[in-house]
Design a protein around this motif. Sequence first.
Motif, PDB file in Angstrom:
ATOM      1  N   SER A   1       0.818  -1.206   0.000  1.00 30.33           N
ATOM      2  CA  SER A   1       0.000   0.000   0.000  1.00 30.33           C
ATOM      3  C   SER A   1       0.852   1.257   0.000  1.00 30.33           C
ATOM      4  CB  SER A   1      -0.920  -0.008   1.218  1.00 30.33           C
ATOM      5  OG  SER A   1      -1.699   1.160   1.277  1.00 30.33           O
TER       6      SER A   1
ATOM      7  N   GLY B   1      -1.952   5.065  -4.845  1.00 29.73           N
ATOM      8  CA  GLY B   1      -3.093   5.050  -5.752  1.00 29.73           C
ATOM      9  C   GLY B   1      -4.364   4.501  -5.131  1.00 29.73           C
ATOM     10  N   ARG B   2      -5.212   3.919  -5.984  1.00 29.74           N
ATOM     11  CA  ARG B   2      -6.501   3.415  -5.529  1.00 29.74           C
ATOM     12  C   ARG B   2      -6.337   2.248  -4.555  1.00 29.74           C
ATOM     13  NH1 ARG B   2     -10.177   3.283 -11.106  1.00 29.74           N
ATOM     14  NH2 ARG B   2     -10.167   5.562 -11.467  1.00 29.74           N
TER      15      ARG B   2
ATOM     16  N   ASP C   1      -4.000   1.801  -2.426  1.00 27.52           N
ATOM     17  CA  ASP C   1      -3.644   2.369  -1.129  1.00 27.52           C
ATOM     18  C   ASP C   1      -4.880   2.905  -0.426  1.00 27.52           C
ATOM     19  OD1 ASP C   1      -1.962   3.406   0.957  1.00 27.52           O
ATOM     20  OD2 ASP C   1      -2.169   5.378   0.033  1.00 27.52           O
ATOM     21  N   ARG C   2      -5.711   3.643  -1.142  1.00 30.43           N
ATOM     22  CA  ARG C   2      -6.918   4.195  -0.536  1.00 30.43           C
ATOM     23  C   ARG C   2      -7.861   3.091  -0.067  1.00 30.43           C
ATOM     24  NH1 ARG C   2      -6.184   7.882  -4.847  1.00 30.43           N
ATOM     25  NH2 ARG C   2      -7.738   6.797  -6.135  1.00 30.43           N
ATOM     26  N   LEU C   3      -7.975   2.025  -0.863  1.00 26.41           N
ATOM     27  CA  LEU C   3      -8.842   0.906  -0.489  1.00 26.41           C
ATOM     28  C   LEU C   3      -8.344   0.219   0.781  1.00 26.41           C
ATOM     29  CD1 LEU C   3     -11.147  -1.078  -1.048  1.00 26.41           C
ATOM     30  CD2 LEU C   3      -9.576  -2.348  -2.542  1.00 26.41           C
TER      31      LEU C   3
END
Length: 315
Positions: free
Chosen positions: A113, A118-119, A121-123
Amino acid sequence: MALVLARRLPLRLRTGAGVQRAMLVTGLVLTGLFLLTALPGPLLAPHGYAQLRDGAGLFGSQQAPSGAHPLGTTIAGYDVLSRTVWGARTAMLITVAALLLSAVPGTVLGLVSGYLGGRLDRLLVGLADALYAFPPLLLAIVMSIVISGGQSSLVGGLGAASCSVAVSFVPQYFRVVRAEVIRVKAEPFVDAARVIGTGPWRIMTRHVLRNSVRTLPLIFTINASEAILTLAGLGFLGFGIEPNSAAEWGYDLNRAVADVTSGIWWTAIPPGLGIVLTVLGTTLLGESLTDLADPRLRRRAGTSAAPTDGGGDDE
């Protein structure tokens, strides 16, 4: 980090003063006592954890401390001393398993992460925050019910309890490792590795990971006390290991609550003291190791100790 702390530990024992030294010594003694009880548990316990009789017959229910049973017997007829010693072994096994089961996925997810961002990491951050929002004991209860239905055999019980405790720790390792990875990946040596054509996987595992897990030994020690408390809470509430599968302090303490109101003290004090002293020892040890790892605290301790012993830690 572990080797550095091992080198600093004897020096702090010699030069430390006041509260910090007392915390370190107390933590080492209590944690060492716990390990010396848990590791050779089968050799120290006079009876098995589920043993109800010997050559002389049944032990008897709620027998007062005597030569045959130094700490008496429980309402179910188990030897209290044996259950307490075996309970230390159960706590050690589940704590070690829970720390490994939480540290490995938490470290891997934090590494991926933090480095990729990016996405993804956010998830992962969102999932970690969602898990972190649950109280650890509540999350452990839910996982215990899902994994074992609240009924636990020896192997299955140890596994279910370990997984239940581990789930609440994964977000902690994830957040710590992710923060370290974000810091380390911006260092010049990582940029140099990219410039010479090193692949992302090699950079992550060889350069970033090894510089992002130095604080994990400190978290291990602090989380050990949380694991023991969570395990005891599961057993006390009836979601732990069955008594004929393994000895567990929380379960024994739950069964001893009614005894206390009847004046029967010997069934509650040993498991209660086991929980309190073990948690106290690991907590004090973890706090002391954190002090050793913090340069500001080491300098402060060295300055205060200088007039009496001639110096502080070498740094």
